[in-house]
Structures are given as structure tokens and as C-alpha cells.
Write a protein that holds these residues in place. Structure first.
Motif: not given
Length: 365
Positions: A169, A179, A182, A200
Motif C-alpha cells: 500500500p 489504498a 490495492l 482503504s
């Protein structure tokens, strides 16, 4: 269940106005000043679901209890928040605690409401917040990775694996990407969540438009929708001003007002449903003469865990779940009709609950 969706946005984008409407209170002080929302305000809102009304009518339930979603109004942030500008540090701490982010973007022009950057550019606003979150994530990872790197270089296998995992990340963030982009394998999901990265979290863009554009949106909201599509995210259009006006009306007056301005439903219903979808949540129902009730679980939840949402004893002593699909319950006029037509199933511990299931749990006490 405690699912939380954080509402964020630059100062004066209509974030607190929207939150006030969401909770149908004037609890958040939404005066026209940057940083006026100091403490995060929390509001539990009912998730609008027409299915619950239908089920209650068929079963002649005395009351309906909708499922709920928690929205958290998080104090406005400005450029430099990752370095503590504005209410930066507080903002970052509060945003870590939510499961998803609803990002309110200003898509209206109004000379009376100042813009913190002095211009209307929704994509630039989105990038300002995203940049601050990425900078905070980079700083967080770089601090942690320093200690792990020493152990990894000394030959510790576990430290080497942890270092390699954290670098993935970090490299993405250094390339200017969040993130959430990913690719994470299923068996890595838990470790990834443990990193607590702000970027994220899934994002919903809420385009706050002027009243005249509440139905279809405007050119500003169109650019946000196009941007969201590129990111694999969602965008919804809402007029915070209209929502704050109808929030204080009773149901009949609301209907009348919405008809008069040509809207099918409050824009907040779209925001709530989109937040629900964003968190990958689904609804199952329990139906009886006392109440028809909606319950929230995440996608992929097995029957015993779904029973545990009602009471832990239901999960511990789970035997079977009497299961009727929503469409069957409605088309066959309730439980008896579904049972007679062979549409009631007895499901065991491995059954994965589907959205709209009408469930009755059998359990040992």
C-alpha cells in the motif's frame, strides 16, 4: 450492529445541513463558518425499505421496526489537515473509527455561502480531501515500517513478510493512489484492515446541488459522477437545503412538498441506501403479529451469525432457520401460503443469508 458511515467535506459544502436533515434535528450547529462543527455528531437513521411495509401489511403486524445505519458528522477539514491544520488531527482520529466515507461535495453556486478555497470546483475539493488522507496514511505506514524494516534486514521471516505486505500500500500511496485500489487476497483482508488506512475505506460522493437541480443534478454533479465511475465509486445527487426543509414536516406534508417540486422521494433516502450498499450490507426480516422487523448483516453472513444479531442465545443454540424468500412471502400472502406451496425451506448452519429472506430461527435455550 454498529455500522458507521462518516460524513466528510470541506467547510461550507452543506455537510452539517445534510446531517441535520439526516437525523431530523438541528443538533449540528451549521452556521456559515468554517470549523463550526467541533465534535463529531452521531445520528442513527432508519433505512427506508418498502418491503418491510408490505410484509407488515400481509402479516397484520402491530408495528414495523426498520433497520438502522449510523452516520457520523465529522468536523470540516482543509488543506494541510494531515499536518494538523484546521481541525486536522481530530478529523483524522474520528475518520479512523468509521467503516465508510460519504464525501459531501459542493455542486452549487451561492455568493452568500463562502467557499473555503474561494472557487467552486468539486473535483479539486475531492482531491484536496483525498490528498490529505493519503498523506496521513503514508505518514502512518512510514512510521510503522521503520521498526519492521530493521527486523526484516536482520533475517526475521515474520518481519520480512510484514515489511513486504506494508510496502504494497505504501508504494501505491507514493504513486498518488488510494489504498482501496490495492488488490488484496481474501486471506489478507484481516491484516489489511488492521493497518487502519483511511484511504482503504469505501467512498460515496454526495453531490449537494441547488434546489432547481435536486432531481437530475447539474453540470457540476455530472463531473463528479464521471469521476466516481472512473474510481469504481458511487455518486448521488441531493439538495441539502430541500432536505433540511422537508425534514421537519410530517409524512403527508412531505409527500405534498415533494410532489410540488417533482421529486419521487427525499434525496436522503438515496444517500442512506447508497451508504448501506457501500458497506456491503443486506437486510433480512422477522415477521409476526407483534412486529415486522428488519435486521442488518453483511454480505456472506451465515444463518447462526444472522440469528446472533437478534440475541447471542439464538446463535449459540442455533438449530435451523425457517426461510422464505421475500417474493414468495408476498406472492403467496404470508407464511401459511408459502408453507403450503412448498416455498418454506429449513436451512442449516452453513446457509448464507440472502437479501430479503424472511427468517424464523429454531434454537435450543
Amino acid at each position: 450492529m454498529g455500522f458507521k458511515c462518516g460524513i466528510v467535506g470541506l467547510p461550507n459544502v452543506g455537510k452539517s445541513t445534510l446531517f441535520n436533515a439526516l437525523t431530523q434535528t438541528a443538533a449540528a450547529q451549521a452556521a456559515n463558518y468554517p470549523f463550526c462543527t467541533i465534535e463529531p455528531n452521531v445520528g442513527d437513521v432508519a433505512v427506508p425499505d418498502e418491503r418491510l411495509v408490505q410484509l407488515a401489511a400481509i402479516a397484520k403486524s402491530a408495528q414495523t421496526i426498520p433497520t438502522r445505519l449510523t452516520f457520523v458528522d465529522i468536523a470540516g477539514l482543509v488543506k494541510g489537515a494531515s499536518k494538523g491544520e484546521g481541525l486536522g488531527n481530530q478529523f483524522l482520529a474520528n475518520i479512523r473509527e468509521v467503516d465508510a466515507i460519504a464525501h459531501v461535495v459542493r455542486c452549487f453556486e451561492d455568493g452568500d455561502v463562502t467557499h473555503v478555497e474561494g472557487r467552486i470546483d468539486p473535483i479539486a475539493d475531492i482531491e484536496t480531501i483525498e490528498t490529505e488522507l493519503m498523506l496521513a496514511d503514508m505518514e502512518s505506514l512510514e512510521k510503522r515500517i521503520a521498526g519492521v524494516e530493521k527486523k526484516a534486514k536482520s533475517g526475521e521471516k515474520a518481519a520480512k513478510a510484514e515489511y513486504d505486505f506494508m510496502m504494497r500500500p505504501l508504494e501505491l500511496l507514493r504513486a498518488g493512489k488510494p489504498a482501496r485500489e490495492l488488490e488484496i487476497a481474501d486471506d489478507e483482508q484481516k491484516a489489511f484492515r488492521m493497518l487502519g488506512l483511511l484511504t482503504s475505506k469505501p467512498v460515496l460522493y454526495v453531490c449537494n446541488v441547488e434546489e432547481a437541480s435536486a432531481d437530475k443534478g447539474n453540470s457540476f454533479s455530472e463531473t463528479v459522477k464521471a469521476f466516481a465511475a472512473q474510481q469504481g465509486a458511487q455518486a448521488v445527487v441531493v439538495s441539502a437545503k430541500i432536505e433540511s426543509e422537508i425534514a421537519v414536516l410530517d409524512e403527508d406534508e412531505q409527500r405534498e412538498y415533494l410532489d410540488a417540486i417533482g421529486l419521487a422521494e427525499p434525496g436522503l433516502n438515496r444517500v442512506i441506501r447508497a451508504g448501506y450498499k457501500l458497506l456491503k450490507l443486506l437486510t433480512y426480516f422477522t415477521v409476526g403479529p407483534k412486529e415486522a422487523r428488519a435486521w442488518t448483516v453483511t454480505n456472506g453472513t451465515k444463518a447462526p451469525a444472522a440469528a446472533g444479531v437478534i440475541h447471542t442465545d439464538f446463535e449459540k443454540g442455533f438449530i435451523r432457520a425457517e426461510t422464505i424468500a421475500y417474493d414468495d412471502f408476498v406472492s403467496l400472502s404470508g407464511e401459511a401460503g408459502a408453507r403450503d406451496a412448498g416455498k418454506m425451506r429449513l436451512e442449516g448452519k452453513e446457509y448464507i443469508v440472502s437479501d430479503g429472506d424472511v427468517l424464523h430461527f429454531r434454537f435450543n435455550t
